[in-house]
Design an enzyme around this catalytic site. Structure first.
Site, PDB file in Angstrom:
ATOM      1  N   ARG A 150      -2.031  55.670  53.981  1.00  0.00           N
ATOM      2  CA  ARG A 150      -2.730  54.447  53.441  1.00  0.00           C
ATOM      3  C   ARG A 150      -1.672  53.515  52.902  1.00  0.00           C
ATOM      4  O   ARG A 150      -0.646  53.142  53.265  1.00  0.00           O
ATOM      5  CB  ARG A 150      -3.614  54.771  52.059  1.00  0.00           C
ATOM      6  N   GLN A 173      -2.487  64.673  62.461  1.00  0.00           N
ATOM      7  CA  GLN A 173      -1.418  64.959  61.184  1.00  0.00           C
ATOM      8  C   GLN A 173      -2.300  65.545  59.929  1.00  0.00           C
ATOM      9  O   GLN A 173      -1.798  66.157  59.133  1.00  0.00           O
ATOM     10  CB  GLN A 173      -0.885  63.687  60.907  1.00  0.00           C
ATOM     11  N   ARG A 174      -3.636  65.744  60.148  1.00  0.00           N
ATOM     12  CA  ARG A 174      -4.321  66.273  59.174  1.00  0.00           C
ATOM     13  C   ARG A 174      -5.209  67.339  59.183  1.00  0.00           C
ATOM     14  O   ARG A 174      -5.947  67.789  58.401  1.00  0.00           O
ATOM     15  CB  ARG A 174      -5.076  64.991  58.190  1.00  0.00           C
ATOM     16  N   GLY A 176     -10.936  62.206  52.967  1.00  0.00           N
ATOM     17  CA  GLY A 176     -10.336  62.549  54.364  1.00  0.00           C
ATOM     18  C   GLY A 176     -10.104  64.151  54.396  1.00  0.00           C
ATOM     19  O   GLY A 176      -9.691  64.548  53.638  1.00  0.00           O
ATOM     20  N   THR A 202      -5.307  65.544  49.319  1.00  0.00           N
ATOM     21  CA  THR A 202      -5.104  64.355  50.361  1.00  0.00           C
ATOM     22  C   THR A 202      -3.892  64.561  51.092  1.00  0.00           C
ATOM     23  O   THR A 202      -2.776  64.715  50.298  1.00  0.00           O
ATOM     24  CB  THR A 202      -5.243  62.985  49.552  1.00  0.00           C
ATOM     25  N   ASP A 216      -2.264  61.913  51.751  1.00  0.00           N
ATOM     26  CA  ASP A 216      -1.598  60.790  51.214  1.00  0.00           C
ATOM     27  C   ASP A 216      -0.614  61.103  50.060  1.00  0.00           C
ATOM     28  O   ASP A 216       0.261  60.233  49.752  1.00  0.00           O
ATOM     29  CB  ASP A 216      -2.419  59.621  50.895  1.00  0.00           C
TER      30      ASP A 216
HETATM   31  O1  F6P Z   1      -7.219  59.374  52.597  1.00  0.00           O
HETATM   32  C1  F6P Z   1      -6.561  59.927  53.753  1.00  0.00           C
HETATM   33  C2  F6P Z   1      -6.613  59.471  54.931  1.00  0.00           C
HETATM   34  O2  F6P Z   1      -6.395  60.369  56.044  1.00  0.00           O
HETATM   35  C3  F6P Z   1      -5.581  58.270  55.096  1.00  0.00           C
HETATM   36  O3  F6P Z   1      -4.505  58.500  55.244  1.00  0.00           O
HETATM   37  C4  F6P Z   1      -6.221  57.514  56.250  1.00  0.00           C
HETATM   38  O4  F6P Z   1      -6.024  55.990  55.944  1.00  0.00           O
HETATM   39  C5  F6P Z   1      -7.730  57.536  56.013  1.00  0.00           C
HETATM   40  O5  F6P Z   1      -7.922  58.862  55.246  1.00  0.00           O
HETATM   41  C6  F6P Z   1      -8.576  57.576  57.220  1.00  0.00           C
HETATM   42  O6  F6P Z   1     -10.104  57.518  56.959  1.00  0.00           O
HETATM   43  P1  F6P Z   1     -11.315  58.246  57.601  1.00  0.00           P
HETATM   44  O7  F6P Z   1     -10.855  59.740  57.595  1.00  0.00           O
HETATM   45  O8  F6P Z   1     -12.327  57.732  56.897  1.00  0.00           O
HETATM   46  O9  F6P Z   1     -11.013  57.674  59.032  1.00  0.00           O
END
Ligand code: F6P
Length: 405
Positions: A189, A293-294, A11, A141, A143
């Site tokens: 997660r 948030q990311r 992610g 991450t 997370d």
């Molecule tokens: O692993 C990081 C993360 O952002 C988690 O917080 C979230 O549940 C997941 O990835 C989402 O996955 P994707 O980027 O595949 O939608």
């Protein structure tokens, strides 16, 4: 002379490109490194021999600065589970062919706990085949759930976004005279680190978030409703932080899983909103912070971005010292003044494992975060990046879409 390759996986975060910058800048300094290859879409690019020459893409210091402030993964990403070599050696041969053919002596993989599984498996395979290719993992991450390392690059920026946004939501929520409940759904997660980090607002005297629910505590709807009622008796606008990973009945989430079998988690905020509406009947709203948030690098943490670059550079040095199968990790030396050291850990001790919130971070009722935990979070969100903007908008570095195809 040798070449080096770098890839990004899992992610996205606001800091993963800063780690790429660290790898790039450090490699430029080393006389024995010639080409610096970027693999498109993580390890998938190595399997498909889809590598780009980063020196022909990142041309100037301005490019480097833009890349540092660009969220997400400029090289694309993947969620690819490398099979065991005993099950499918073909894929390992393809990886080795790409790397050997391009004279790559070190492969740096920036990713989370699943990606460290790739680091571990590849380093073992190369050892067993007597191939001199070093494999080093750089953690990332939002997370913050990687073992051994004090924290992961990307977490500090996400935590800052969550706290700032929670504060702004609080200001917005308290304007009316009627009672209300606002539920903010936060990623992470199975680990509650990011949700818990919203409690840093308590260090500024804020009462919000009034309730914090993390996956480390078993969730019960009855206790939740009773908590909400109690908080409504004290505050006109109740603000709740809830992790996407708390246990909810089947059907609330889509049930779709990725290659690692991880469920796509989303929808808990809306689910709780409906319950509050039907059971309490007040004004209620849920907000899913979702990918903002990311990827909201305009609200990044300077500490996080600087550390992400430093740990990327350290990964290159580690490979050049002859190590393989290692992951670079942070060890916190002190909170005040905040000091960390970069060390190494074995990839096998990080791969596929998760680190959860310590029990003493969570209050005895299991519905908020203890103030003593704030010392852990606060240093990670300090400082603001100096952003290069155009028309008032932070600029991003992008490689052409045809390269990413
Ligand atoms: O692993 C990081 C993360 O952002 C988690 O917080 C979230 O549940 C997941 O990835 C989402 O996955 P994707 O980027 O595949 O939608």
């Amino acid at each position: 002379m040798m070449n080096i390759a770098v890839a990004q996986s899992g992610g996205p975060t606001c800091a993963i490109n800063a780690s790429l910058v660290g790898v790039f800048r450090e490699s430029l300094k080393v006389a024995e490194i010639d080409a610096i290859f970027g693999s498109i879409n993580g390890i998938e690019g190595v399997i498909q021999n889809h590598l780009v020459d980063l020196k022909s893409i990142i041309l100037t210091n301005d490019d480097i600065e833009l890349l540092r402030q660009t969220p997400s993964t400029v090289l694309g990403s993947c969620r690819y589970k490398l099979p065991d070599s005993s099950e499918d050696e073909e894929v390992y041969r393809k990886i080795a062919d790409t790397l050997v053919q391009r004279n790559i002596g070190a492969f740096i993989y920036i990713g989370g706990n699943d990606s460290m599984d790739t680091v571990n498996k590849l380093s073992e395979y190369f050892r067993s085949e007597n191939l001199d290719i070093k494999v080093i993992g750089i953690p990332k991450t939002i997370d913050n759930d990687l073992c051994i390392t004090d924290h992961t690059p990307g977490f500090g920026s996400a935590a800052k976004y969550v706290a700032v946004t929670m504060n702004e939501i609080t200001r917005d929520s308290i304007v009316y005279s009627i009672p209300s409940v606002t539920i903010v759904e936060i990623m992470g997660r199975h680990a509650g680190w990011l949700t818990a980090s919203s409690a840093v607002l308590h260090a500024m005297g804020e009462t919000a978030p009034h309730l914090v629910y993390v996956p480390e505590v078993k969730f019960s709807i009855d206790s939740f409703l009773s908590d909400v009622r109690q908080e409504m008796a004290k505050h006109k606008a109740v603000i709740i932080a809830v992790s996407e990973g708390i246990e909810v009945p089947e059907g609330v989430q889509s049930g779709v899983v990725d290659n690692f079998g991880h469920k796509y988690l989303s929808g808990i905020g809306k689910y709780l909103e409906d319950i509050v509406r039907s059971e309490i009947g007040c004004k209620v709203r849920s907000i899913e912070l979702n990918v903002m948030q990311r990827c909201s690098s305009h609200l990044g943490s300077r500490t996080d971005i600087d550390e992400a670059e430093a740990i990327g550079s350290a990964g290159v040095r580690c490979a050049l010292e002859g190590h393989t199968g290692k992951v670079m990790v942070f060890r916190r030396v002190e909170n005040v003044p905040y000091t960390v050291k970069i060390e190494t850990a074995n990839a096998c001790e990080i791969a596929n494992r998760e680190k959860f919130l310590p029990k003493d971070f969570i209050n005895s009722a299991g519905n908020n975060i203890n103030n003593s935990a704030l010392d852990y979070f606060l240093p990670l969100i300090q400082g603001e990046p100096h952003l290069i903007t155009e028309n008032g908008i932070p600029k991003h570095f992008a490689i052409h879409e045809y390269v990413l195809k």
